[in-house]
Design a protein around this motif. Sequence first.
Motif, mmCIF file in Angstrom:
data_model
loop_
_atom_site.group_PDB
_atom_site.id
_atom_site.type_symbol
_atom_site.label_atom_id
_atom_site.label_comp_id
_atom_site.label_asym_id
_atom_site.label_seq_id
_atom_site.Cartn_x
_atom_site.Cartn_y
_atom_site.Cartn_z
ATOM 1 N N LYS A 294 27.100 -9.211 42.395
ATOM 2 C CA LYS A 294 26.384 -9.246 41.098
ATOM 3 C C LYS A 294 25.671 -10.429 40.769
ATOM 4 C CE LYS A 294 27.061 -8.724 36.143
ATOM 5 N NZ LYS A 294 27.897 -8.661 34.989
ATOM 6 N N ASP A 295 24.366 -10.577 40.345
ATOM 7 C CA ASP A 295 23.822 -11.737 40.090
ATOM 8 C C ASP A 295 24.205 -12.492 38.926
ATOM 9 O OD1 ASP A 295 21.902 -13.729 39.587
ATOM 10 O OD2 ASP A 295 20.091 -12.609 39.683
ATOM 11 N N CYS A 296 25.088 -13.619 39.104
ATOM 12 C CA CYS A 296 25.782 -14.024 37.988
ATOM 13 C C CYS A 296 24.950 -15.588 37.461
ATOM 14 C CB CYS A 296 27.055 -14.544 38.573
ATOM 15 S SG CYS A 296 28.143 -13.150 38.869
ATOM 16 N N THR A 297 23.809 -15.576 37.862
ATOM 17 C CA THR A 297 23.049 -16.840 37.307
ATOM 18 C C THR A 297 22.712 -16.744 36.019
ATOM 19 O OG1 THR A 297 20.900 -15.713 38.128
ATOM 20 C CG2 THR A 297 21.888 -17.107 39.938
ATOM 21 N N LEU A 298 22.684 -18.158 35.176
ATOM 22 C CA LEU A 298 22.429 -17.972 34.085
ATOM 23 C C LEU A 298 21.200 -17.320 33.491
ATOM 24 C CD1 LEU A 298 23.157 -19.533 31.225
ATOM 25 C CD2 LEU A 298 21.945 -21.505 31.942
ATOM 26 N N SER A 299 20.094 -17.358 34.586
ATOM 27 C CA SER A 299 18.745 -16.777 34.099
ATOM 28 C C SER A 299 18.607 -15.170 34.082
ATOM 29 C CB SER A 299 17.651 -17.617 34.895
ATOM 30 O OG SER A 299 18.181 -17.137 36.424
ATOM 31 N N ALA A 300 19.693 -14.791 34.794
ATOM 32 C CA ALA A 300 20.245 -13.371 34.910
ATOM 33 C C ALA A 300 20.937 -12.595 33.772
ATOM 34 C CB ALA A 300 20.617 -13.033 36.280
ATOM 35 N N THR A 301 21.881 -13.744 33.213
ATOM 36 C CA THR A 301 22.803 -12.971 32.551
ATOM 37 C C THR A 301 22.534 -13.567 30.993
ATOM 38 O OG1 THR A 301 23.977 -15.002 32.947
ATOM 39 C CG2 THR A 301 24.641 -13.007 34.315
ATOM 40 N N TRP A 302 21.625 -14.582 30.751
ATOM 41 C CA TRP A 302 21.391 -15.201 29.475
ATOM 42 C C TRP A 302 20.536 -14.070 28.908
ATOM 43 C CZ3 TRP A 302 17.071 -17.318 27.092
ATOM 44 C CH2 TRP A 302 17.281 -17.682 25.721
ATOM 45 N N LYS A 303 20.715 -13.864 27.524
ATOM 46 C CA LYS A 303 19.955 -13.019 26.877
ATOM 47 C C LYS A 303 19.546 -13.725 25.433
ATOM 48 C CE LYS A 303 21.195 -8.597 28.445
ATOM 49 N NZ LYS A 303 21.965 -9.042 29.828
ATOM 50 N N LYS A 304 18.401 -13.595 24.917
ATOM 51 C CA LYS A 304 17.974 -14.060 23.625
ATOM 52 C C LYS A 304 18.714 -13.349 22.509
ATOM 53 C CE LYS A 304 13.634 -16.060 24.970
ATOM 54 N NZ LYS A 304 12.021 -16.008 24.715
ATOM 55 N N ILE A 305 19.327 -13.880 21.445
ATOM 56 C CA ILE A 305 19.639 -13.175 20.348
ATOM 57 C C ILE A 305 18.566 -12.588 19.530
ATOM 58 C CG2 ILE A 305 20.877 -13.583 18.224
ATOM 59 C CD1 ILE A 305 22.391 -15.833 19.506
#
Length: 305
Positions: A294-305
């Motif tokens: 699974k892509d666990c990089t911050l850019s892949a997992t971070w979502k804007k609120i």
Amino acid sequence: MKSKELAWKIRRHGIEMTHLSGGSHIGAILSVADIVAVLYSDILKFDNKNPKWRDRDRIIFSKGHAGAAIYAALAENNFFEVEELKTHYQDGSRLSGHVSHYLPGIDLSTGSLGHGLSVASGMAYVGKKDKKDYKIFCILGDGELNEGSVWEAIMFANHYSLDNLVAIVDRNKMQSLDFCEKTIKLDPLKEKFKNFGWNVYDIDGHNHEELEKVMKLQRNGKPTIIIANTIKGKGISFMENNILWHYRFPHKGWEYDQAVTELHKIKPENVIDIYTPNGIENPKYPTEKDEVNKDCTLSATWKKI
């Protein structure tokens, strides 16, 4: 010991050390293993019975979080007993999670990134002043190049023509929680070093022949930088290029079993695995519930609120 044999042992020791201790940074240990193996098998001038020998080559392992790789190389070169590797990251152990100078063969405690090249440059400067022929090798992570102190050392080494200094960048292109280029852009890295007056070699950091060749080249009055392109987690398929394994360790169960099993598939013929001599008889496998690759990089997992 041949460098490819040592590289395999570094990887196997790294899996065991992080597994036993619950320590981090196995991905970085695996990416730098070939670089360290070539240095200790084919390049470095040292005396394991006299670690402070004045005419030895020096190695500064600036990316100290991957220190298990150096510990394994030192143990396999008889600086201390291999059995001590099992104490890695344990209370009271000399083998701290980041590189410690309390061990024979370690010239500098590291782990606070950005300082190693400055110290290595100072050592190289002293060596030149004293007319010594030893060399200083400094291994850095590519994420570490975000530190301003690294570039101060690069300017210093060029100014004083420190051709006895060789810096090696473990260019696995990942750092902390993401890819380097998504954190702070480094490219065009080769051109940057050339513009700072260094000899620059851009090579495959897992190719032992290439590594040995460039490490032995004449320096032409300039410091040398080797950009060693590597793969984070090299050798374990589910760890390769997965940022999860920057901080994670191989847990008991399928993670440990599969890591060992995959390493045994590429084990050199003459190497003995002291932990699992015949591999793992009935290895556990990941299930559908386990998140593999699974892509666990911050850019892949971070979502804007």
